[in-house]
Design a protein around this motif. Structure first.
Motif, mmCIF file in Angstrom:
data_model
loop_
_atom_site.group_PDB
_atom_site.id
_atom_site.type_symbol
_atom_site.label_atom_id
_atom_site.label_comp_id
_atom_site.label_asym_id
_atom_site.label_seq_id
_atom_site.Cartn_x
_atom_site.Cartn_y
_atom_site.Cartn_z
ATOM 1 N N MET A 1 -31.613 20.984 -24.385
ATOM 2 C CA MET A 1 -32.964 20.492 -24.227
ATOM 3 C C MET A 1 -33.258 19.390 -25.236
ATOM 4 S SD MET A 1 -35.733 20.821 -22.547
ATOM 5 C CE MET A 1 -37.470 20.720 -22.606
ATOM 6 N N ASP A 2 -32.757 19.532 -26.455
ATOM 7 C CA ASP A 2 -33.038 18.537 -27.484
ATOM 8 C C ASP A 2 -32.494 17.174 -27.096
ATOM 9 O OD1 ASP A 2 -34.094 17.946 -30.186
ATOM 10 O OD2 ASP A 2 -32.005 17.387 -30.530
ATOM 11 N N ALA A 3 -31.291 17.137 -26.526
ATOM 12 C CA ALA A 3 -30.691 15.861 -26.156
ATOM 13 C C ALA A 3 -31.415 15.228 -24.980
ATOM 14 C CB ALA A 3 -29.218 16.045 -25.812
ATOM 15 N N HIS A 4 -32.011 16.039 -24.121
ATOM 16 C CA HIS A 4 -32.697 15.499 -22.949
ATOM 17 C C HIS A 4 -34.055 14.903 -23.320
ATOM 18 C CE1 HIS A 4 -33.394 14.889 -18.727
ATOM 19 N NE2 HIS A 4 -34.529 15.551 -18.798
ATOM 20 N N GLY A 83 -28.223 11.151 -19.134
ATOM 21 C CA GLY A 83 -27.058 10.570 -19.804
ATOM 22 C C GLY A 83 -26.921 11.095 -21.212
ATOM 23 N N ASN A 84 -28.030 11.286 -21.885
ATOM 24 C CA ASN A 84 -27.996 11.800 -23.253
ATOM 25 C C ASN A 84 -27.680 13.290 -23.298
ATOM 26 O OD1 ASN A 84 -28.609 9.347 -24.380
ATOM 27 N ND2 ASN A 84 -30.797 9.710 -24.365
ATOM 28 N N SER A 85 -28.034 14.027 -22.250
ATOM 29 C CA SER A 85 -27.795 15.470 -22.292
ATOM 30 C C SER A 85 -26.527 15.869 -21.539
ATOM 31 C CB SER A 85 -29.006 16.231 -21.764
ATOM 32 O OG SER A 85 -29.345 15.818 -20.456
ATOM 33 N N HIS A 88 -22.856 14.894 -22.587
ATOM 34 C CA HIS A 88 -22.306 15.486 -23.798
ATOM 35 C C HIS A 88 -21.888 16.938 -23.557
ATOM 36 C CE1 HIS A 88 -24.452 12.036 -25.512
ATOM 37 N NE2 HIS A 88 -23.416 12.026 -26.314
ATOM 38 N N VAL A 89 -21.966 17.350 -22.288
ATOM 39 C CA VAL A 89 -21.637 18.734 -21.964
ATOM 40 C C VAL A 89 -20.522 18.807 -20.922
ATOM 41 C CG1 VAL A 89 -22.559 20.893 -21.059
ATOM 42 C CG2 VAL A 89 -23.994 19.446 -22.498
ATOM 43 N N THR A 104 -18.938 12.272 -22.707
ATOM 44 C CA THR A 104 -18.085 12.341 -21.528
ATOM 45 C C THR A 104 -18.479 11.256 -20.536
ATOM 46 O OG1 THR A 104 -19.540 13.809 -20.280
ATOM 47 C CG2 THR A 104 -17.921 14.861 -21.723
ATOM 48 N N ASN A 105 -17.646 11.098 -19.521
ATOM 49 C CA ASN A 105 -17.965 10.262 -18.365
ATOM 50 C C ASN A 105 -18.351 11.190 -17.232
ATOM 51 O OD1 ASN A 105 -17.193 8.026 -19.784
ATOM 52 N ND2 ASN A 105 -15.296 7.708 -18.670
ATOM 53 N N LEU A 106 -19.477 10.933 -16.625
ATOM 54 C CA LEU A 106 -19.956 11.744 -15.515
ATOM 55 C C LEU A 106 -20.231 10.806 -14.348
ATOM 56 C CD1 LEU A 106 -20.619 14.626 -14.717
ATOM 57 C CD2 LEU A 106 -22.938 14.255 -15.568
ATOM 58 N N TRP A 107 -19.245 10.670 -13.447
ATOM 59 C CA TRP A 107 -19.325 9.638 -12.415
ATOM 60 C C TRP A 107 -20.522 9.778 -11.482
ATOM 61 C CZ3 TRP A 107 -19.290 10.482 -7.269
ATOM 62 C CH2 TRP A 107 -18.772 11.680 -6.807
#
Length: 170
Positions: A1-4, A83-85, A88-89, A104-107
């Motif tokens: 939640m913090d990253a989002h 993208g920020n949350s 990174h997971v 990470t890359n999330l296509w």
């Protein structure tokens, strides 16, 4: 939640003078925060005005304000925050980043974020103007930068070279 969205509610400003010392010195970059209130009004007033001008009715003006103003802004912000949350997971890590960095890359998200969700190269080589560097990876933001470079609106663009990429591959 913090990253989002959690980071929005903290008051720990990252010092630009440390991480991007050229930005505080740039007159155009300093103008944006001073103009932010007027820009906020403008990005909502323009859809409202367009709806009114096209149809001449309050209903159309308010509908345009809702969809081309508020909904558009909500989608834009949530794609950026995803993208920020999420980046990174889950996703792939084709490039080496610092030990604690889990970028990470999330296509699927890259399709919505103009290519910006190809997060690992961004973290491995932050000065690189292109993030989608592997075969088949679309990178619309890099195409816009390339277009601006041709118009001489941007310069000194750092593009990936095979050597730079090889040095950063995982």
């Amino acid at each position: 939640m913090d990253a989002h969205v959690g980071w929005l509610f903290r008051n720990d400003r990252t010092p630009a003078s440390r991480y991007a010392p050229d930005l505080p010195a740039d007159r155009d970059v300093r103008t944006v925060p001073r103009a932010s209130s007027a820009l906020r009004v403008l990005i909502l007033a323009l859809p409202f005005a367009a709806g009114w001008l096209i149809s001449g009715s309050w209903v159309s003006a308010l509908t345009a304000l809702l969809w081309a103003g508020l909904v558009r802004l909500a989608l834009l912000h949530h794609v950026t925050w995803r993208g920020n949350s999420l980046c990174h997971v889950i996703g792939e890590r084709p490039f080496r980043t610092r030990g604690h960095d889990r970028a990470t890359n999330l296509w699927p998200l890259a399709l919505l974020s103009f290519g910006e969700s190809r997060h690992t190269l961004h973290r491995a080589d932050p000065t690189c103007a292109r993030h989608g560097v592997d075969r088949g990876q679309l990178d619309p933001s890099a195409a816009v930068i390339r277009f601006f470079e041709r118009l001489s609106w941007v310069w000194d663009v750092r593009c990936p070279t095979p050597d730079r990429l090889a040095a950063r591959h995982a």
